[in-house]
Design an enzyme around this catalytic site. Structure first.
Site, PDB file in Angstrom:
ATOM      1  N   PHE A 139       0.999  -1.057   0.109  1.00  0.00           N
ATOM      2  CA  PHE A 139      -0.003   0.022  -0.091  1.00  0.00           C
ATOM      3  C   PHE A 139       0.885   1.225   0.046  1.00  0.00           C
ATOM      4  O   PHE A 139       1.710   1.568   1.125  1.00  0.00           O
ATOM      5  CB  PHE A 139      -0.888  -0.067   1.321  1.00  0.00           C
ATOM      6  N   GLN A 199      -3.627  16.072   2.738  1.00  0.00           N
ATOM      7  CA  GLN A 199      -3.256  15.006   1.627  1.00  0.00           C
ATOM      8  C   GLN A 199      -4.258  15.173   0.963  1.00  0.00           C
ATOM      9  O   GLN A 199      -5.517  15.122   1.091  1.00  0.00           O
ATOM     10  CB  GLN A 199      -3.135  13.971   2.526  1.00  0.00           C
ATOM     11  N   HIS A 238      -5.508  13.186  -2.002  1.00  0.00           N
ATOM     12  CA  HIS A 238      -5.531  11.597  -2.600  1.00  0.00           C
ATOM     13  C   HIS A 238      -5.246  11.537  -4.396  1.00  0.00           C
ATOM     14  O   HIS A 238      -5.765  12.504  -4.639  1.00  0.00           O
ATOM     15  CB  HIS A 238      -6.928  10.616  -2.250  1.00  0.00           C
ATOM     16  N   LEU A 250     -13.632   8.809  -3.603  1.00  0.00           N
ATOM     17  CA  LEU A 250     -12.408   8.025  -3.584  1.00  0.00           C
ATOM     18  C   LEU A 250     -12.253   6.782  -4.516  1.00  0.00           C
ATOM     19  O   LEU A 250     -13.080   5.921  -4.410  1.00  0.00           O
ATOM     20  CB  LEU A 250     -11.862   7.545  -2.226  1.00  0.00           C
ATOM     21  N   GLU A 304      -6.699   3.478  -2.988  1.00  0.00           N
ATOM     22  CA  GLU A 304      -5.429   3.167  -3.330  1.00  0.00           C
ATOM     23  C   GLU A 304      -5.149   1.587  -3.531  1.00  0.00           C
ATOM     24  O   GLU A 304      -4.172   1.197  -4.182  1.00  0.00           O
ATOM     25  CB  GLU A 304      -4.396   3.724  -2.408  1.00  0.00           C
ATOM     26  N   ARG A 351       1.654   9.402  -1.752  1.00  0.00           N
ATOM     27  CA  ARG A 351       0.508  10.018  -2.215  1.00  0.00           C
ATOM     28  C   ARG A 351       0.864  11.380  -2.745  1.00  0.00           C
ATOM     29  O   ARG A 351       0.108  11.937  -3.938  1.00  0.00           O
ATOM     30  CB  ARG A 351      -0.439  10.327  -1.162  1.00  0.00           C
ATOM     31  N   HIS A 353      -8.505  14.637   0.761  1.00  0.00           N
ATOM     32  CA  HIS A 353      -8.763  13.466   1.497  1.00  0.00           C
ATOM     33  C   HIS A 353      -8.432  13.182   2.796  1.00  0.00           C
ATOM     34  O   HIS A 353      -8.999  12.526   3.729  1.00  0.00           O
ATOM     35  CB  HIS A 353      -7.805  12.233   0.799  1.00  0.00           C
ATOM     36  N   ARG A 401       0.602  11.565   5.158  1.00  0.00           N
ATOM     37  CA  ARG A 401       0.180   9.940   5.677  1.00  0.00           C
ATOM     38  C   ARG A 401       0.504   8.876   4.929  1.00  0.00           C
ATOM     39  O   ARG A 401       0.350   8.818   3.640  1.00  0.00           O
ATOM     40  CB  ARG A 401      -1.322  10.328   6.195  1.00  0.00           C
TER      41      ARG A 401
END
Length: 598
Positions: free
Chosen positions: A138, A252, A254, A271, A274, A305, A369, A403
């Protein structure tokens, strides 16, 4: 039923009716962080009757359910060489060394055990062929560390926590909008809210208040939350009570939010997990180029990200985006069976919108995000205000300047356990205090709420809120500069003037709720803009085109306080040092090898 006393020497002698609810612990927010805190309290011997969880929506309907990709913990299911110190090192690296190392280590140490605990509580993890909790890569993690439940991990997590809370008979109250934390002389006394179903005011008398009310990315025009979520309740409530904010400039974006007319306006910004990239999805521009080769030839689509989001933004700005202002994300090469098994909710969502992910790419663009900033807290989650705690996306410190994917859910349950333990110990050591004359502390705010309802002003709260969202997107989005930030701060003043002249319905109306949200939003947007203006460098998710490089002297946190006259005051504070074990992991320089996913 109670009444507020006259206020300000009788200048407002009318009274306002309200209900009083007395609990030792009030948990504001019914997502994963709030639920996990309440569970820990009761499992440590606190009487369920002394606890109340309140949420703005129906119980079990929280933003947690939208976190689909996974939850991190160094189980070592597929990569036995992984451990919590490497997880901590990855988190600090992704956070550009602006994280609080102690908080990072708290989360990463606890997560393997918490994942096992969730398994015992019935969370439906995806499994390996041998029946172990499966794990996958991830973004920017050194090993396969992200446990998941298909692509609906947040939903599975919250279901397990709600089931556990109900088994422990933990009381909850839904559809209550908390609009003020009551505090006096640096100590929390309770809170004031409105029952959105009945319009009745509620005053909560509590020894301890735990804010688990989410973050602030719903203040942006394109965002991955529903419109009534992450509207800055948590940070604003804490700040108004006397707590300190930190890292508010770090938002952040995304890389992959839905974009394009074919999806419909209601899906804009939602979203695309990811996990699609984690499972091998590839990004292409409108010219068919796999453009991440230009920006991150080693990690490609799995880089951090902020790197991927800026790359997409650059492609679009340079004219290589789609007609809808996006790029393409393609996982069709993985095959239908793989996609339906590993990404079931994504596959179903797009199928319902007429797109077959097994046959064609989906259109995506960056979307706000996650707010890495929030309330500054100590190692147990307590703020500067005695008895007021903040956890989950409401708190700052774990994520630093950016993050790591999969760490948001990890933070909610890890700090839910930490804070629950600390509060349980606190209650065992102290006598029940009860707030004398609680109505007097609540009076001014209750009268303000009564005046707000049915006010006959000029402006629609929802329209002003939309303009605020556009202002933040335009002036403190992915790319920032001094002129834009100054214009954003100045633009807030005009929005404040309009916000003082609102047309609002009754206390059960959507306009009443938007008006309350707007108050939180203006305060928090000010903190974001001023913090971004203060940080004259680029680091993590904060990118200044006029200061494009990171500088060592800016390895400091920007903190925001209210001074003695209520003005927003900014300063900086130094960052801590990792433990020897985590520093050793950092020194070893673990890094994801992208070829492992080919």
């Amino acid at each position: 039923m109670n009444e507020t006393p006259p206020t300000d020497a009788g200048t407002r002698a009318d009274t306002v009716d309200y209900e009083t609810v007395d609990r030792r612990v009030l948990v504001i927010g019914a997502g994963a962080a709030g639920a996990r805190t309440a569970i820990e309290l009761v499992e440590r011997g606190v009487d369920p009757a002394d606890v109340l969880v309140v949420g703005k929506r129906a119980h079990g309907d929280a933003h947690t359910t939208w976190a689909r990709g996974g939850i991190n913990g160094a189980l070592g299911t597929l990569d036995p060489e992984d451990d919590w110190t490497i997880h901590a090192a990855d988190t600090l690296t992704e956070g550009h060394s602006l994280n609080d190392p102690g908080k990072v280590e708290t989360v990463t140490r606890r997560m393997p055990g918490i994942l096992r605990e969730l398994e015992d509580w019935g969370m439906e993890f995806s499994r390996t062929e041998s029946g172990d909790i499966d794990q996958r890569y991830f973004g920017a993690q050194s090993f396969r560390r992200t446990a998941f439940a298909g692509d609906y991990t947040g939903e599975a997590l919250l279901d397990a926590l709600v089931d556990r809370a109900q088994a422990l008979s933990i009381p909850y109250r839904e559809n209550v909008f908390v609009s003020r934390i009551l505090a006096d002389d640096g100590r929390v006394l309770g809170a004031v809210g409105t029952d959105l179903d009945t319009g009745e005011f509620v005053v909560f008398d509590a020894e301890v208040v735990v804010l688990a009310a989410g973050g602030y990315t719903g203040l942006y025009r394109r965002h991955s939350s529903r419109d009534d979520e992450n509207t800055a309740d948590g940070p604003a409530l804490a700040y108004q009570a006397g707590a300190t904010l930190m890292d508010m400039e770090f938002v952040q974006f995304h890389p992959t939010g839905m974009v394009g007319k074919r999806y419909g306006e209601s899906w804009d910004g939602r979203l695309v997990t990811e996990a699609v990239r984690g499972e091998g999805g590839r990004l292409y521009n409108a010219e068919g180029e796999r453009f991440m080769e230009r920006y991150s030839p080693d990690q490609m689509e799995l880089d951090a990200r902020d790197v991927v989001a800026r790359a997409i933004a650059k492609e679009i700005a340079d004219g290589r985006g789609t007609d809808s202002g996006g790029v393409y994300l393609d996982i069709s090469h993985r095959g239908r069976d793989f996609i339906e098994t590993r990404l079931p909710r994504m596959y179903e969502r797009f199928a319902e919108l007429g797109v077959d992910m097994a046959e064609e790419p989906v259109e995506v663009a960056p979307t706000a995000h996650y707010g890495m900033g929030g309330v500054r807290v100590d190692d147990e989650g307590e703020t500067d205000v005695d008895g007021l705690y903040a956890i989950g996306e409401t708190m700052a410190g774990v994520h630093g300047a950016n993050r790591l994917g999969g760490n948001s859910l990890a933070e909610t349950v890890a700090y839910g356990a930490v804070t629950g333990e600390a509060v349980a110990d606190r209650l065992a050591e102290r006598e029940v205090h009860g707030a004398d004359e609680l109505g007097e502390h609540a009076a001014v705010h209750l009268h303000d709420l009564a005046d707000l309802a049915n006010s006959d002003g000029t402006y629609d709260p929802a329209a002003v809120f939309d303009d605020l969202r556009s202002l933040l997107w335009d002036h403190t989005g992915i790319l920032r500069d001094a002129d834009g930030l100054e214009n954003g701060v100045a633009g807030l003043e005009e929005l404040r003037e309009r916000a003082s002249d609102l047309a609002v319905g009754d206390r059960t109306s959507a306009s009443y709720e938007f008006a309350l949200d707007l108050g939180f939003a203006l305060l928090t947007a000010d903190a974001v803009l001023r913090s971004a203006r203060e940080r004259t460098e680029s680091r993590g998710a904060h990118f200044r085109t006029d200061f494009p490089d990171a500088t060592p002297e800016w390895r400091r946190n920007v903190v925001v306080r209210s001074d003695s006259v209520g003005t927003m005051d900014l300063s900086t504070s130094p960052v801590g040092t990792p433990s020897d074990a985590v520093q050793a992991a950092l020194d070893r320089g673990y890094e994801l090898d992208y070829h492992q996913l080919e």
